[in-house]
Design an enzyme around this catalytic site. Structure first.
Site, mmCIF file in Angstrom:
data_model
loop_
_atom_site.group_PDB
_atom_site.id
_atom_site.type_symbol
_atom_site.label_atom_id
_atom_site.label_comp_id
_atom_site.label_asym_id
_atom_site.label_seq_id
_atom_site.Cartn_x
_atom_site.Cartn_y
_atom_site.Cartn_z
ATOM 1 N N GLY A 231 0.768 -1.236 0.000
ATOM 2 C CA GLY A 231 0.000 0.000 0.000
ATOM 3 C C GLY A 231 0.793 1.277 0.000
ATOM 4 N N HIS A 295 0.034 -5.510 -11.589
ATOM 5 C CA HIS A 295 0.490 -5.193 -12.947
ATOM 6 C C HIS A 295 1.989 -4.908 -12.995
ATOM 7 C CE1 HIS A 295 0.357 -0.481 -13.359
ATOM 8 N NE2 HIS A 295 0.896 -0.837 -12.218
#
Length: 398
Positions: A231, A295
Site C-alpha cells: 500500500g 500489474h
C-alpha cells in the site's frame, strides 16, 4: 457545443474545456490528432518522431528552471528577457527555448520574444505532473531507449522474466526496478508522489464497492478489517479509515520496510513491514486490498502473491484487486502505453477481464464481480473470493 464551423476555433475549444466532461474532451483530442495525422507528409512524420525525445528533454529543462511556474503565475505575457531574469538563465538560451515551446504549445508567442501561459503550461505546474516527468525522464527514459535492442536480443518473445528486462539493459544493472529506484536520488519520492496524486480523489473504488453492506455483520474490534497489501505510504488506508471511521476492526498498511518507514501517521492505521511474496501474517481479515500492485509483476509472480493472500483468507474474506482492466477492443493511448512500460520495467502487463479471471483461477481464487469506477482510464476493482469448496477448509481462520 462545438459545431463543424468551429472545429478550429480555439475559443470554442476553451469553452468546451469548461462545459464538457473528461471523456468528451478525450474523444475530441483523439479525433483531432487523427485528423492532423491524416494531413501529415513524410517530412512531418520524420521530424515528429525524430525529435520526440527532444520534447521530453526540453520539458525537463523547463521544470528545472521553473519556466512554467513563471509563465503561469504572470499577470499577462512576459518577455524572454524577463523569463531569463526570473529563471536565472542566459537570455539568448531562453529565447531559443521559448521559441521551441511555442511550437509544441507549451507556451504561446504573442509578440516578438513575448510569451504567455497555455493550458499545457498550467498542467506542467501541478505537483503530480512535476513528479511524473521526473519519474519518466530520470528513470524510464533509459528503459524506452533499450527496448528495441532488448526485444531483438530476446527473439521478440513476450517477456515474463523479471530478472531480464529492458530497464535492466538500459541501466546496465541486475537490480530489479524498485531495488534500482532505492539507489537513485528522488526516484522513490517521485514515484510515490505520482502514484498518490495521478488519480482524482473522487474516482475511487470506495465510491462503487459496497463496503458497508459486506461489513454489516462485523462486531469484533480486534479482527483485521482492511489490509492494504503493498500500500505504499498509506494513502488508501487513510481514505478507507476516513470514509468508514465507525466500522469495527483493524486497518493495516503493509509494504517493504523502506516504504513503511515513510508512511503517513494516520490515526487508526497500523503500519507493518511485509513482503507480499512471503506468507501473509494477517490471517482472516475481512478485506485484503491491492491497488496497482499485480500489474508490476509477470504472471508467475502474481500467482504467488495471490496464493499468499488466499492462504490467509477466511470463508467470508474478500480480496479486492484495484487495477486496470483493459477492454477487449479499443484500448486507449494511455493504457496501451502503460502496458508497454510494464513490459520493459517488470516483464509484466496490463490485462483484460478474461486474463485476470484465468490468473485468479490459477491461484485458487474466483473472480466474482468487477466494479468499474473510472471507465475512461479502465480503473476497476475486482472482487476475488475463495471458491465455495475451499470455505470449509478455511473456517479455522475465523
Amino acid at each position: 457545443m462545438i459545431t463543424p464551423m468551429a472545429t478550429l476555433d480555439e475559443p470554442a475549444f476553451a469553452q468546451a474545456a469548461t462545459t464538457t466532461d473528461r471523456a468528451t474532451r478525450r474523444n475530441f483530442i483523439v479525433a483531432l490528432r487523427r485528423m492532423a495525422d491524416s494531413l501529415e507528409d513524410t517530412i512531418g512524420t520524420i521530424h515528429r518522431y525524430g525529435h520526440i525525445d527532444l520534447e521530453k528533454a526540453m520539458i525537463k529543462v523547463g521544470l528545472d528552471l521553473g519556466i512554467f511556474k513563471i509563465l503561469a503565475g504572470a499577470d499577462g505575457a512576459k518577455t524572454a528577457d524577463e523569463i531569463a531574469r526570473d529563471a536565472g538563465a542566459d537570455p539568448q538560451l531562453i529565447k531559443r527555448i521559448m521559441r521551441y515551446y511555442n511550437t509544441i504549445n507549451v507556451a504561446r508567442e504573442v509578440g516578438p520574444h513575448r510569451y504567455e501561459a497555455t493550458n499545457i503550461t498550467r498542467n506542467l505546474t501541478e505537483e503530480v505532473c512535476v513528479a511524473a516527468m521526473g519519474h519518466y525522464y530520470d528513470l524510464v527514459a533509459k528503459q524506452y531507449q533499450a527496448t528495441p535492442n532488448f526485444l531483438k536480443e530476446n527473439n521478440y518473445q513476450n517477456p515474463t522474466d523479471e530478472n531480464n528486462t529492458a530497464l535492466q539493459m538500459g541501466w546496465n544493472t541486475k537490480k530489479q526496478t524498485f531495488d534500482l529506484m532505492l539507489t537513485l536520488p528522488n526516484a522513490m519520492d517521485d514515484f510515490h508522489t505520482y502514484m498518490a496524486l495521478r488519480r482524482q480523489a473522487d474516482l475511487s473504488w470506495l465510491t462503487v464497492y459496497p463496503v458497508r453492506q459486506e461489513a454489516a455483520d462485523l462486531t469484533d474490534q480486534q479482527r483485521p478489517l482492511y489490509v492494504n497489501i503493498g500500500g505504499g505510504i498509506g494513502h488508501q488506508c487513510a481514505q478507507f479509515r476516513e470514509k468508514y471511521p465507525d466500522l469495527p476492526g483493524r486497518v493495516i498498511l503493509q509494504d517493504l520496510p523502506s516504504t513503511v518507514a515513510r508512511a503517513l501517521p494516520t490515526p487508526g492505521v497500523e503500519n507493518m513491514a511485509h513482503d507480499f511474496f512471503e506468507p501473509q501474517p494477517i490471517r482472516g481479515a475481512k478485506f485484503y486490498f491491492m491497488r496497482g500492485v499485480p500489474h508490476n509483476h509477470p504472471p508467475h509472480r502474481v500467482r504467488l502473491m495471490f496464493e499468499r493472500t488466499r492462504e490467509a483468507m477466511a470463508p467470508d474474506s474478500v480480496f479486492l484487486v484495484d487495477e486496470t482492466v483493459l477492454p477487449a477492443t479499443g484500448v486507449g493511448f494511455i493504457a496501451a502505453s502503460i502496458d508497454l512500460t510494464m513490459l520493459g520495467a517488470f516483464a509484466s502487463m496490463e490485462r483484460t477481464e478474461d486474463e485476470w479471471r484465468i490468473l485468479a483461477q490459477s491461484a485458487g481464487l474466483q473472480l466474482v464481480r468487477t466494479y468499474t469506477y473510472n471507465a475512461l482510464e479502465n480503473e476497476t476493482v475486482m472482487e476475488l473470493r475463495l471458491p465455495r469448496e475451499d470455505n470449509t477448509a478455511n473456517r479455522a481462520l475465523t
